[in-house]
Design a protein around this motif. Structure first.
Motif, PDB file in Angstrom:
ATOM      1  N   UNK A   1      69.347 -17.048  50.596  1.00 60.09           N
ATOM      2  CA  UNK A   1      69.769 -18.430  50.584  1.00 60.09           C
ATOM      3  C   UNK A   1      70.556 -18.759  49.323  1.00 60.09           C
ATOM      4  N   UNK A   2      71.776 -19.256  49.507  1.00 57.07           N
ATOM      5  CA  UNK A   2      72.545 -19.780  48.391  1.00 57.07           C
ATOM      6  C   UNK A   2      73.279 -18.750  47.558  1.00 57.07           C
ATOM      7  N   UNK A   3      73.112 -17.462  47.849  1.00 54.06           N
ATOM      8  CA  UNK A   3      73.815 -16.427  47.080  1.00 54.06           C
ATOM      9  C   UNK A   3      73.953 -15.177  47.943  1.00 54.06           C
ATOM     10  N   UNK A   4      74.438 -14.099  47.350  1.00 51.67           N
ATOM     11  CA  UNK A   4      74.621 -12.837  48.092  1.00 51.67           C
ATOM     12  C   UNK A   4      73.617 -11.777  47.670  1.00 51.67           C
ATOM     13  N   UNK A   5      72.443 -12.200  47.218  1.00 51.64           N
ATOM     14  CA  UNK A   5      71.474 -11.255  46.659  1.00 51.64           C
ATOM     15  C   UNK A   5      71.096 -10.141  47.612  1.00 51.64           C
ATOM     16  N   UNK A   6      70.983 -10.436  48.910  1.00 54.34           N
ATOM     17  CA  UNK A   6      70.699  -9.410  49.911  1.00 54.34           C
ATOM     18  C   UNK A   6      71.228  -9.867  51.258  1.00 54.34           C
ATOM     19  N   UNK A   7      71.557  -8.897  52.096  1.00 52.45           N
ATOM     20  CA  UNK A   7      72.072  -9.178  53.430  1.00 52.45           C
ATOM     21  C   UNK A   7      71.592  -8.088  54.380  1.00 52.45           C
TER      22      UNK A   7
ATOM     23  N   UNK B   1      79.361  -3.090  52.141  1.00 50.30           N
ATOM     24  CA  UNK B   1      79.955  -3.483  50.858  1.00 50.30           C
ATOM     25  C   UNK B   1      78.988  -3.324  49.677  1.00 50.30           C
ATOM     26  N   UNK B   2      77.847  -2.692  49.924  1.00 51.20           N
ATOM     27  CA  UNK B   2      76.875  -2.361  48.864  1.00 51.20           C
ATOM     28  C   UNK B   2      76.211  -3.625  48.318  1.00 51.20           C
ATOM     29  N   UNK B   3      75.595  -3.475  47.151  1.00 46.75           N
ATOM     30  CA  UNK B   3      74.940  -4.606  46.480  1.00 46.75           C
ATOM     31  C   UNK B   3      73.884  -5.252  47.369  1.00 46.75           C
ATOM     32  N   UNK B   4      73.043  -4.370  47.967  1.00 48.96           N
ATOM     33  CA  UNK B   4      71.918  -4.778  48.797  1.00 48.96           C
ATOM     34  C   UNK B   4      72.369  -5.396  50.121  1.00 48.96           C
ATOM     35  N   UNK B   5      73.374  -4.784  50.721  1.00 49.62           N
ATOM     36  CA  UNK B   5      73.836  -5.152  52.059  1.00 49.62           C
ATOM     37  C   UNK B   5      73.573  -3.974  52.977  1.00 49.62           C
ATOM     38  N   UNK B   6      72.728  -4.160  53.985  1.00 46.55           N
ATOM     39  CA  UNK B   6      72.269  -3.042  54.782  1.00 46.55           C
ATOM     40  C   UNK B   6      72.361  -3.367  56.273  1.00 46.55           C
ATOM     41  N   UNK B   7      72.848  -2.399  57.051  1.00 48.93           N
ATOM     42  CA  UNK B   7      72.899  -2.525  58.507  1.00 48.93           C
ATOM     43  C   UNK B   7      71.610  -1.986  59.126  1.00 48.93           C
TER      44      UNK B   7
ATOM     45  N   UNK C   1      82.764 -11.522  47.078  1.00 44.63           N
ATOM     46  CA  UNK C   1      83.675 -11.936  48.141  1.00 44.63           C
ATOM     47  C   UNK C   1      83.624 -11.014  49.342  1.00 44.63           C
ATOM     48  N   UNK C   2      83.481  -9.709  49.102  1.00 44.61           N
ATOM     49  CA  UNK C   2      83.392  -8.751  50.200  1.00 44.61           C
ATOM     50  C   UNK C   2      82.156  -9.007  51.051  1.00 44.61           C
ATOM     51  N   UNK C   3      81.054  -9.326  50.397  1.00 47.95           N
ATOM     52  CA  UNK C   3      79.820  -9.614  51.137  1.00 47.95           C
ATOM     53  C   UNK C   3      79.966 -10.910  51.934  1.00 47.95           C
TER      54      UNK C   3
END
Length: 359
Positions: free
Chosen positions: A261-267, A280-286, A235-237
């Motif tokens: 696509x379709x999930x939060x696997x990476x951002x 928010x971690x879990x492969x979310x990178x600026x 949800x955070x992602x």
């Protein structure tokens, strides 16, 4: 057991864990003792230094309170405690699923000879009596957890805290190679450790680098999919994505969003601002532009741990003013050397007391 014997046993046990610990010989363990304690037998007997005899004394009871984010910290803490000959208790994180926490640590323990296994105990409970029995406590976790543990200790107990930290990467310019290296650091262990980068800074061409990193994150995820995360993490992602999506629709020059696509696997998020914020971690990178004045990164610099550079020699001078406790090559952020100074602490000397005889 003498230091040299412990070093040989630890080197032998480490052979099966080279992916996490690297290749370490018995001689390197001894060199480490010499570097930090001044003599290969400093822990075994009194050594003469000037007009005194002095001996390094390990804690009678060393308590390690380990987080479950990555196996490195637990394994390295175990090795250090055993090398100095302390009696060690490991408080491992509880696991809601019932699965074994940090199986790498217990697997390493099982590979040890009986003489070293006798120096180790494992528990999942942190009782008052356990805390009171330790003369030295190493704690790894959130700032809130660190404060709670510290409040239960006495001034006579040595406390070595490893709380909240933040790391980032810096590259000179966009390239496919830099994107691949950044994707490794941003994906391993789902960014759960203090060495995980929350942002990749680019000296020139940050907006150009963001889609390149997105492609590399997708490719890495296909080879090594992210493990399942809970609803609050997901949800955070999703909330962050929607915020950035709105900003990008209003101002596409300063915001870009790239997502699985379709999930939060990476951002991957391009933001045309140098201010460092936790992801928010879990492969979310600026992806951010590098400023003329590094102080523009903002208040999170107070918690700075690691800066991963590419290329390392060329960029080192421009980050030295930030005094990070660790600088490494991009792509290696998640693999600290056993001998590194975690949060600036000397890994062996910080655990040791000294006994002197004045001649």
């Amino acid at each position: 057991m003498l230091t040299e014997q412990r070093a040989h046993h630890l080197a032998k046990a480490s052979e099966s864990f080279q992916e996490l610990l690297g290749q370490i010989s018995a001689n390197e363990f001894i060199d480490w003792v010499i570097h930090e304690l001044g003599h290969p037998e400093a822990l075994d007997d009194f050594q003469q230094v000037g007009d005194i005899l002095t001996k390094a004394v390990p804690p009678k009871h060393l308590l390690h309170i380990i987080s479950g984010n990555t196996p490195h910290a637990g394994l390295q803490s175990l090795l250090r405690g055993l090398l100095i000959g302390a009696q060690n208790t490991f408080k491992l994180p509880s696991n809601k699923t019932g699965a074994e926490s940090l199986p790498e640590v217990t697997a390493f323990y099982r590979s040890l000879p009986k003489q070293l296994q006798h120096l180790c105990l494992f528990t999942s409970e942190l009782s008052d009596s356990l805390l009171a029995s330790a003369d030295c406590v190493i704690a790894i976790g959130s700032d809130r957890a660190i404060e709670a543990i510290h409040s239960r200790l006495t001034p006579q107990q040595r406390f070595i805290p490893h709380g909240h930290k933040i790391s980032f990467g810096l590259i000179d310019k966009p390239s496919a190679k830099n994107a691949q290296l950044a994707a490794i650091d941003a994906s391993l262990f789902n960014q759960q450790g203090c060495l995980s980068p929350h942002a990749i800074y680019v000296k020139q061409g940050a907006a150009e680098f963001a889609p390149m990193l997105a492609k590399a994150m997708e490719s890495y995820g296909q080879r090594d999919p992210r493990y399942a995360i809970d609803l609050s993490e997901s949800g955070a992602i999703r909330n962050l994505r929607e915020t950035v999506r709105y900003k990008a629709a209003q101002d596409s020059d300063n915001y870009q969003l790239y997502e699985s696509k379709g999930d939060t696997s990476w951002t991957v998020i391009f933001e045309n601002s140098p201010v460092l914020h936790p992801s928010p971690l879990n492969r979310t990178i600026y992806v951010r532009p590098w400023p003329e004045d590094p102080r523009e990164l903002g208040k999170e610099l107070e918690y700075l741990s690691t800066i991963a550079l590419s290329p390392l020699p060329a960029l080192l001078k421009i980050v030295e003013c930030l005094t990070p406790t660790r600088v490494c090559q991009l792509g290696k952020a998640q693999y600290p050397h056993l001998f590194w100074h975690h949060d600036g602490f000397a890994p062996l000397a910080s655990l040791i007391s000294w006994q002197d005889i004045h001649l």
